[in-house]
Design a protein around this motif. Structure first.
Motif, PDB file in Angstrom:
ATOM      1  N   UNK A  12       0.824  -1.203   0.000  1.00  0.00           N
ATOM      2  CA  UNK A  12       0.000   0.000   0.000  1.00  0.00           C
ATOM      3  C   UNK A  12       0.857   1.251   0.000  1.00  0.00           C
ATOM      4  N   UNK A  13       0.331   2.285  -0.573  1.00  0.00           N
ATOM      5  CA  UNK A  13       0.897   3.617  -0.453  1.00  0.00           C
ATOM      6  C   UNK A  13       0.297   4.220   0.809  1.00  0.00           C
ATOM      7  N   UNK A  14       1.141   4.756   1.678  1.00  0.00           N
ATOM      8  CA  UNK A  14       0.661   5.302   2.952  1.00  0.00           C
ATOM      9  C   UNK A  14       0.814   6.822   2.932  1.00  0.00           C
ATOM     10  N   UNK A  15      -0.260   7.492   3.309  1.00  0.00           N
ATOM     11  CA  UNK A  15      -0.271   8.950   3.360  1.00  0.00           C
ATOM     12  C   UNK A  15      -0.973   9.397   4.626  1.00  0.00           C
ATOM     13  N   UNK A  16      -0.684  10.631   5.085  1.00  0.00           N
ATOM     14  CA  UNK A  16      -1.423  11.134   6.249  1.00  0.00           C
ATOM     15  C   UNK A  16      -2.883  11.364   5.896  1.00  0.00           C
ATOM     16  N   UNK A  17      -3.760  11.183   6.885  1.00  0.00           N
ATOM     17  CA  UNK A  17      -5.170  11.500   6.695  1.00  0.00           C
ATOM     18  C   UNK A  17      -5.284  13.015   6.695  1.00  0.00           C
ATOM     19  N   UNK A  18      -5.988  13.545   5.722  1.00  0.00           N
ATOM     20  CA  UNK A  18      -6.152  14.995   5.617  1.00  0.00           C
ATOM     21  C   UNK A  18      -7.004  15.516   6.765  1.00  0.00           C
ATOM     22  N   UNK A  19      -6.561  16.624   7.335  1.00  0.00           N
ATOM     23  CA  UNK A  19      -7.311  17.250   8.416  1.00  0.00           C
ATOM     24  C   UNK A  19      -8.609  17.839   7.891  1.00  0.00           C
ATOM     25  N   UNK A  20      -9.622  17.746   8.706  1.00  0.00           N
ATOM     26  CA  UNK A  20     -10.919  18.311   8.350  1.00  0.00           C
ATOM     27  C   UNK A  20     -10.883  19.829   8.505  1.00  0.00           C
ATOM     28  N   UNK A  31     -12.021  16.607  20.190  1.00  0.00           N
ATOM     29  CA  UNK A  31     -11.525  15.447  20.929  1.00  0.00           C
ATOM     30  C   UNK A  31     -10.013  15.323  20.868  1.00  0.00           C
ATOM     31  N   UNK A  32      -9.345  16.255  20.220  1.00  0.00           N
ATOM     32  CA  UNK A  32      -7.893  16.186  20.064  1.00  0.00           C
ATOM     33  C   UNK A  32      -7.511  15.435  18.808  1.00  0.00           C
ATOM     34  N   UNK A  33      -6.295  15.642  18.382  1.00  0.00           N
ATOM     35  CA  UNK A  33      -5.799  14.966  17.185  1.00  0.00           C
ATOM     36  C   UNK A  33      -5.199  13.626  17.560  1.00  0.00           C
ATOM     37  N   UNK A  34      -5.383  12.612  16.720  1.00  0.00           N
ATOM     38  CA  UNK A  34      -4.774  11.310  17.011  1.00  0.00           C
ATOM     39  C   UNK A  34      -3.253  11.379  16.907  1.00  0.00           C
ATOM     40  N   UNK A  35      -2.581  10.483  17.607  1.00  0.00           N
ATOM     41  CA  UNK A  35      -1.128  10.401  17.532  1.00  0.00           C
ATOM     42  C   UNK A  35      -0.677   9.853  16.187  1.00  0.00           C
ATOM     43  N   UNK A  36      -1.477   8.971  15.604  1.00  0.00           N
ATOM     44  CA  UNK A  36      -1.242   8.460  14.249  1.00  0.00           C
ATOM     45  C   UNK A  36      -2.565   8.552  13.505  1.00  0.00           C
ATOM     46  N   UNK A  37      -2.520   9.103  12.289  1.00  0.00           N
ATOM     47  CA  UNK A  37      -3.702   9.174  11.423  1.00  0.00           C
ATOM     48  C   UNK A  37      -3.208   9.027   9.993  1.00  0.00           C
TER      49      UNK A  37
END
Length: 127
Positions: free
Chosen positions: A30-38, A46-52
């Motif tokens: 898989x190609x891995x990329x960060x999840x785009x912030x909303x 609720x705070x940002x996840x440590x990994x997304x």
């Protein structure tokens, strides 16, 4: 977009979970990329996840898949959520199978990633 998810509680560190997820995504090519912030400010209450991250891959004849992984450090354990992604039946019919993501294929890959997590953390607990 349709989704399917699995949630776990892990005793591994955020770094160990990141390494395990990286290995799982690599194994699945898989190609891995960060999840785009909303852009919605309420999403960050609720705070940002440590990994997304999101891992995605395309098959030769369609069969594209995508799985988000989120890790949150909550003190004595880490909360892990895997989210399989898939386009609706209408979208798949309108855009063609080659240009859409299969929820079935994504769910299959999500289960494989979950198995890698279970192998790395024998104390992994499903929520």
């Amino acid at each position: 977009m349709k989704t399917n998810n699995l949630e776990f509680e892990s005793s591994l560190t955020v770094q160990q979970l990141g390494q395990t997820l990286n290995g799982a995504y690599s194994r699945l090519r898989a190609t891995v990329e960060p999840v785009e912030n909303s852009s919605n400010p309420l999403d960050t209450l609720g705070g940002s996840p440590d990994i997304a991250v999101v891992g995605m891959a395309r098959g030769l004849v369609g069969g594209a898949w995508g799985v988000h992984a989120y890790v949150n450090d909550v003190g004595p354990h880490r909360h892990v959520e895997l989210v399989a992604l898939g386009d609706s039946g209408f979208s798949r019919a309108f855009n063609g199978i080659r240009n859409t993501i299969s929820l079935g294929k994504s769910s299959e890959k999500m289960a494989q990633i979950a198995e890698d997590l279970r192998a790395a953390d024998r104390n992994l607990r499903s929520l």
